[in-house]
Design an enzyme around this catalytic site. Structure first.
Site, PDB file in Angstrom:
ATOM      1  CD  GLU A  60      11.385  -3.933   7.798  1.00 12.33           C
ATOM      2  OE1 GLU A  60      11.553  -3.455   6.650  1.00 12.33           O
ATOM      3  OE2 GLU A  60      12.268  -4.523   8.423  1.00 12.33           O
ATOM      4  CB  SER A  61       4.678  -0.115   6.056  1.00  9.10           C
ATOM      5  OG  SER A  61       4.332   0.560   4.871  1.00  9.10           O
TER       6      SER A  61
END
Length: 454
Positions: free
Chosen positions: A391-392
């Site tokens: 996730e980013s």
């Protein structure tokens, strides 16, 4: 994938020692009779399948045992032998409570029907905040899908770390995965195995689940990405994700949702459902890039590191028996990984949620470099293992703090920075805004505003 085939004929010898005595008491001296029996079994046609690197991943024996030769030695007697009965050690088998819960933080994807959500913020500094169980109203963002302009992946670009294998044919949907006598090989984790840029996805709405048609349309919008990450089995997500990924020549990072605070996936049932979905869509495990086990449960203090390690090992064992040889790993924040090296040691690759927005020093322009620096820290802690950023991203709305300002323009800036820093092994969070979640102070009221597609 080309396969090498080894053909061998084996002779397997084993020795059994049987003891008998007229006195069965513990710790007493008595006459001991020992009989040694040697059994030799000849087995023909042993096929060992190996990959390009010579690593065996499947063994088959064709035919029956051809001969059995038994030789019994003469019995011997030993007088006044002390035999002390020693109990077998108890085997500790702690199984993680596997039941996906609602999390009010943007990077957790729970079941909206569950109350009392667990909360965590993924950043370079571990933090958590109380959450509301209310479902928020939909929020409209001005960000457009042009913020991320990636070409649709080709079949060669969307490469997987999984070894090529087929799901065995079964007569019904309830058929359990076939057992394999082969060992549980760890997948190759070199840089050449990097996945294309991916995106995270969940199927929830303010009222429950998205329809099958809605999910299909969502996948059409996400087809510019090579891999789609899902978080659990809720809303029939496993068969829907595999079906639509197959249709669009994409891959899936499947996720097993674990928590002790609400509804959770059962590992064995999850594997059976995934097995069935793969079998129903051509039978090749190549469509599954990897399997994540839990999402930030250690960071949230919802699970202990040892429980997560047990869950990863249990999931890997079941997946290997089902024919899947790709990477299996826990997903944690950077602080949780650095503070619990056993988690990355148990994982085939390291999967980490890294959000520059929550760090006090990062801004949209430095998002890519910030994440690269965090990845370097993880590699140093985890022995150089391959790191996948699961996730980013950057929110389009919410409260500003320190150097972080949420806005559509800054989301585009952050995405451009991440694209410049990473050519693969990174997932943007999230495909769409999550109107079913609730904004709250701990998330800087940005909880529902992480979508990059509309």
């Amino acid at each position: 994938m080309p396969l090498a085939l080894w053909l061998a004929s084996s002779r397997i010898s084993s020795g059994d020692i049987h003891t008998s005595s007229s006195d069965k008491s513990q710790g007493l001296k008595r006459d001991l009779a020992t009989e040694v029996t040697w059994t030799t079994v000849t087995i023909a046609n042993v096929y060992v399948y190996v990959d390009d690197n010579g690593v065996p991943y499947e063994t088959k024996t064709i035919g029956q045992v051809s001969t059995v030769d038994t030789t019994v030695t003469a019995s011997t007697f030993t007088t006044s032998t002390t035999v002390q009965a020693t109990p077998s050690p108890e085997r500790s088998s702690k199984t993680a409570d596997v039941t996906p819960s609602v999390s009010a933080i943007a990077h957790n994807a729970p079941n909206p029907a569950v109350t009392e959500p667990a909360v965590s913020i993924s950043s370079s500094v571990s933090s958590s905040s109380p959450a509301s169980s209310q479902i928020s109203t939909p929020v409209t963002s001005s960000a457009s899908s042009s913020l991320v302009a990636l070409p649709a992946p080709s079949s060669s670009a969307a490469s997987s770390a999984a070894l090529s294998s087929k799901v065995p044919e079964a007569s019904s949907a309830s058929t359990a995965p076939q057992q394999s006598a082969s060992p549980e090989p760890r997948p190759q984790t070199s840089a050449n195995d990097a996945w294309p840029i991916g995106v995270t996805y969940d199927p929830y709405t303010s009222n429950g689940c998205r329809s099958d048609q809605d999910v299909a349309q969502d996948f059409d919008k996400m087809k510019q990405f090579g891999v789609i990450r899902i978080y659990g089995s809720g809303c029939n997500m496993i068969p829907l994700a595999v079906k639509n990924a197959k249709r669009l020549n994409l891959k899936v990072l499947a996720g097993i949702w674990l928590t002790t605070r609400g509804s959770s996936d059962d590992i064995d049932q999850y594997i059976q459902t995934l097995f069935q979905a793969v079998r129903d869509n051509g039978g090749s495990w190549d469509i599954i890039a990897g399997v994540s086990v839990e999402n930030e449960r250690v960071n949230d203090k919802d699970e202990t590191a040892s429980a997560v390690v047990d869950a990863v090992n249990r999931a890997r064992s079941g997946l290997r028996k089902s024919g899947f040889n790709g990477p299996v790993a826990a997903v944690e924040t950077v602080p949780a990984i650095l503070g619990n090296p056993a988690v990355c040691q148990a994982s085939d690759v390291v999967m980490a949620n890294i959000h520059p927005f929550f760090d006090t020093h990062a801004n949209a322009e430095s998002a890519g470099q910030f994440v690269k620096d965090q990845v370097s820290q993880i590699k140093n802690q985890c022995g150089g293992k391959r790191v996948i950023v699961t996730e980013s991203g950057w929110p389009t709305a919410g409260d500003s703090h320190d150097n972080a300002v949420p806005s559509p323009a800054n989301q585009k800036t952050a995405i451009d920075s991440l694209n410049a820093a990473f050519s693969g092994d990174l997932f943007f969070f999230n495909a769409f805004d999550d109107a079913w979640k609730s904004d709250f102070q701990g998330s800087y009221n940005a909880e529902t505003h992480w979508g990059i597609l509309h």
